[in-house]
Design a protein around this motif. Structure first.
Motif, PDB file in Angstrom:
ATOM      1  N   UNK A  54       0.804  -0.811   0.235  1.00  0.00           N
ATOM      2  CA  UNK A  54       0.100  -0.199  -0.149  1.00  0.00           C
ATOM      3  C   UNK A  54       1.030   1.179  -0.110  1.00  0.00           C
ATOM      4  N   UNK A  55       1.610   1.172   0.444  1.00  0.00           N
ATOM      5  CA  UNK A  55       2.662   2.229   0.633  1.00  0.00           C
ATOM      6  C   UNK A  55       3.160   2.392  -0.908  1.00  0.00           C
ATOM      7  N   UNK A  56       3.699   1.581  -1.601  1.00  0.00           N
ATOM      8  CA  UNK A  56       4.653   1.591  -2.608  1.00  0.00           C
ATOM      9  C   UNK A  56       3.600   1.794  -3.696  1.00  0.00           C
ATOM     10  N   UNK A  57       2.253   1.861  -3.253  1.00  0.00           N
ATOM     11  CA  UNK A  57       1.305   1.768  -4.781  1.00  0.00           C
ATOM     12  C   UNK A  57       1.185   3.939  -4.790  1.00  0.00           C
ATOM     13  N   UNK A  58       0.721   4.307  -3.180  1.00  0.00           N
ATOM     14  CA  UNK A  58       0.758   5.575  -3.321  1.00  0.00           C
ATOM     15  C   UNK A  58       1.996   6.867  -3.583  1.00  0.00           C
ATOM     16  N   UNK A  59       2.978   5.488  -2.737  1.00  0.00           N
ATOM     17  CA  UNK A  59       4.226   6.022  -3.607  1.00  0.00           C
ATOM     18  C   UNK A  59       4.402   6.669  -5.599  1.00  0.00           C
ATOM     19  N   UNK A  60       4.193   5.395  -5.535  1.00  0.00           N
ATOM     20  CA  UNK A  60       4.473   5.207  -7.312  1.00  0.00           C
ATOM     21  C   UNK A  60       3.365   5.659  -8.287  1.00  0.00           C
ATOM     22  N   UNK A  61       2.354   6.170  -7.490  1.00  0.00           N
ATOM     23  CA  UNK A  61       1.166   7.064  -7.931  1.00  0.00           C
ATOM     24  C   UNK A  61       1.618   8.230  -7.945  1.00  0.00           C
ATOM     25  N   UNK A  62       2.039   8.671  -7.173  1.00  0.00           N
ATOM     26  CA  UNK A  62       2.462  10.092  -6.723  1.00  0.00           C
ATOM     27  C   UNK A  62       3.894  10.536  -7.433  1.00  0.00           C
ATOM     28  N   UNK A  63       4.548   9.222  -7.768  1.00  0.00           N
ATOM     29  CA  UNK A  63       5.642   9.692  -8.673  1.00  0.00           C
ATOM     30  C   UNK A  63       5.258   9.846 -10.327  1.00  0.00           C
ATOM     31  N   UNK A  64       3.974   8.621 -10.475  1.00  0.00           N
ATOM     32  CA  UNK A  64       3.962   8.854 -11.540  1.00  0.00           C
ATOM     33  C   UNK A  64       2.320  10.276 -12.230  1.00  0.00           C
ATOM     34  N   UNK A  65       2.627  11.155 -10.960  1.00  0.00           N
ATOM     35  CA  UNK A  65       1.686  12.367 -11.352  1.00  0.00           C
ATOM     36  C   UNK A  65       0.095  11.882 -11.228  1.00  0.00           C
ATOM     37  N   UNK A  66      -0.156  11.140 -10.414  1.00  0.00           N
ATOM     38  CA  UNK A  66      -1.450  10.614 -10.081  1.00  0.00           C
ATOM     39  C   UNK A  66      -2.465  10.930  -8.881  1.00  0.00           C
ATOM     40  N   UNK A  67      -3.399  11.351  -9.057  1.00  0.00           N
ATOM     41  CA  UNK A  67      -3.747  11.186  -8.032  1.00  0.00           C
ATOM     42  C   UNK A  67      -4.310  10.551  -7.315  1.00  0.00           C
ATOM     43  N   UNK A  68      -4.370  10.379  -5.957  1.00  0.00           N
ATOM     44  CA  UNK A  68      -3.909   9.432  -4.637  1.00  0.00           C
ATOM     45  C   UNK A  68      -4.650   9.482  -3.685  1.00  0.00           C
TER      46      UNK A  68
END
Length: 487
Positions: A54-68
């Motif tokens: 879950x931590x990595x999902x939010x981290x990668x989402x923010x790195x990709x410019x996704x709203x999470x």
């Protein structure tokens, strides 16, 4: 067009609920190709612990410019923030409303998207979600003379064991995804989303309804989907790319809280929290302008009157003089005193509201200049006239009054006025400001710099028309594009 993904560790985790093509596994999310579309992510992985999926999902989402949701900041705050520091930030009234219990009694409840199973828990769930926007939260309470937060934890849908909880979560998620993370209806595709914060109850808002609609239309023409939000939409901020504040600002108002939260989420914000802090307190602003040697009216600070202090002010500033509370707006909290006795009575009254007052020389002019400055450049100029038989632009009473105005082409504004306005703004930032100045003969003084300046249809836009609104939205577009390139 935006795309919604619901990310779980295994699609089987979603088996209690209706199947959806939006539900994908964490592995599938990892392998998603980069696209130019806007992406919303609801992270429902099993573990939000540090370095968990879950931590990595939010981290990668923010790195990709996704709203999470939840954002990395939310997960970090849940892990580090002392619960005692939020006991009084809106949560305490909700706790106080709960029924009393035996000393030491403990209770655990779950909430989802700011909703809970029991009506008694609804206010608490909403308040906690506003502080920690997370799909599902487990709240542990203990009764020590009153209910207190003991532990707060983000959990996955697998923690919901009963049919009632699962059904309530499903219904709440459906409402949340439809209202907050919805896909736009079939219409023009927008590149960015902009929230415009307003207060429908405000009597003297910075923009009227017509002006707000013009901002929205100008945004649409630049590929920005702009919509009005209110204080109820605080949990939604992560949905947007930018925040435009169009309600009165102050450090102790919700507008400042919105600005701080939006900045933490990485949104483009006008006006930013630093500008609000610097502009809305007249003590700070006056000291800043004086220290940088900008021309201002003769100014003194007044505390609780020491012996001879009021007479010293009279000797220094003369009479009449003007007293101001630091955080007034639209001429509220500003009084003119003509005698020493009036100075004594009005200062006593105002010092009950603030430990410091601003005392300034009275400098009457038929009008004040207002220079609108955006991104370090002059945008528009107006002359605001005093109310008839009054010394201010506004006169407050049972019915507030305002004086007339003239919109003036920038090339007809005296150079000394423009230069002073731009110099003053440079001390504040590069946001959107309205600089008030007085001109008397060759003397030009800065009265104040306002963040979040008034823009009403038929007034500030009298000469520029729709170009004023386009200019503001163009700055948002430029900054959102720059932010996108940096992610």
């Amino acid at each position: 067009m935006s795309r919604l993904y619901v990310v779980v560790d295994d699609v089987k985790d979603w088996s209690p609920y209706y199947p959806s093509q939006d539900v994908i596994s964490f592995d599938d999310y990892l392998s998603l190709p980069a696209t130019g579309e806007r992406v919303r992510v609801v992270n429902l992985c099993r573990s939000y612990r540090y370095l968990g999926t879950g931590y990595y999902c939010s981290l990668l989402a923010e790195a990709r410019g996704h709203h999470v949701i939840p954002a990395i900041k939310t997960l970090s705050d849940l892990g580090r923030k002392s619960l005692s520091s939020i006991q009084w930030e809106g949560v305490q009234p909700a706790l106080a409303a709960m029924k009393k219990a035996a000393e030491g009694e403990q209770r655990t409840l779950r909430c989802w998207f700011g909703e809970a199973l029991a009506d008694e828990q609804a206010a608490l769930a909403k308040s906690v979600f506003a502080h920690f926007p997370c799909p599902i939260l487990e709240i542990s309470l203990v009764y020590r003379g009153r209910w207190r937060l003991d532990k707060l934890q983000a959990v996955s849908p697998r923690s919901l064991k009963t049919a009632d909880e699962q059904e309530a979560f499903a219904n709440s998620f459906e409402r949340f995804s439809r209202k907050l993370w919805r896909k736009p209806p079939a219409r023009k595709s927008f590149r960015y989303d902009l929230a415009i914060l307003v207060d429908p109850e405000e009597d003297m808002a910075p923009s009227d309804g017509v002006a707000l609609r013009k901002f929205i239309r100008a945004a649409e023409k630049l590929g920005i989907c702009a919509e009005l939000i209110t204080k109820r939409d605080y949990p939604r901020l992560a949905e947007y790319d930018g925040l435009f504040i169009r309600e009165t600002t102050a450090v102790n108002r919700q507008s400042y809280r919105f600005a701080k939260r939006a900045e933490a989420e990485g949104l483009v914000v006008i006006d930013d929290s630093q500008s609000i802090l610097r502009c809305t307190n007249k003590i700070y602003l006056a000291d800043l302008l004086r220290s940088k040697r900008l021309a201002v009216p003769a100014t003194e600070f007044l505390r609780r009157a020491r012996s001879g202090e009021l007479q010293r002010l009279v000797d220094t500033l003369g009479l009449p003089m003007v007293l101001k509370i630091p955080d007034g707006a639209f001429s509220k909290g500003v009084v003119k005193v003509d005698t020493l006795e009036e100075l004594r009575s009005e200062s006593e009254r105002l010092l009950d509201k603030s430990a410091l007052l601003l005392a300034q020389e009275f400098m009457y002019t038929d009008y004040d200049w207002r220079i609108g400055v955006l991104d370090g450049k002059a945008l528009y100029a107006c002359r605001y006239y005093m109310v008839r038989k009054h010394w201010q632009i506004y006169r407050h009473g049972k019915r507030s009054q305002s004086g007339g105005f003239d919109a003036v082409p920038l090339d007809e504004v005296p150079k000394a006025v423009l230069d002073a306005a731009l110099k003053a703004c440079k001390l504040i930032g590069n946001s959107f400001y309205g600089v008030d100045l007085k001109q008397k003969g060759d003397r030009v003084v800065v009265i104040e710099v306002n963040d979040n300046p008034s823009v009403d249809a038929g007034v500030e836009d009298k000469l520029l028309g729709d170009e004023l609104y386009r200019a503001v939205m163009a700055v948002f577009l430029q900054r959102m594009e720059k932010r996108g390139r940096q992610t």
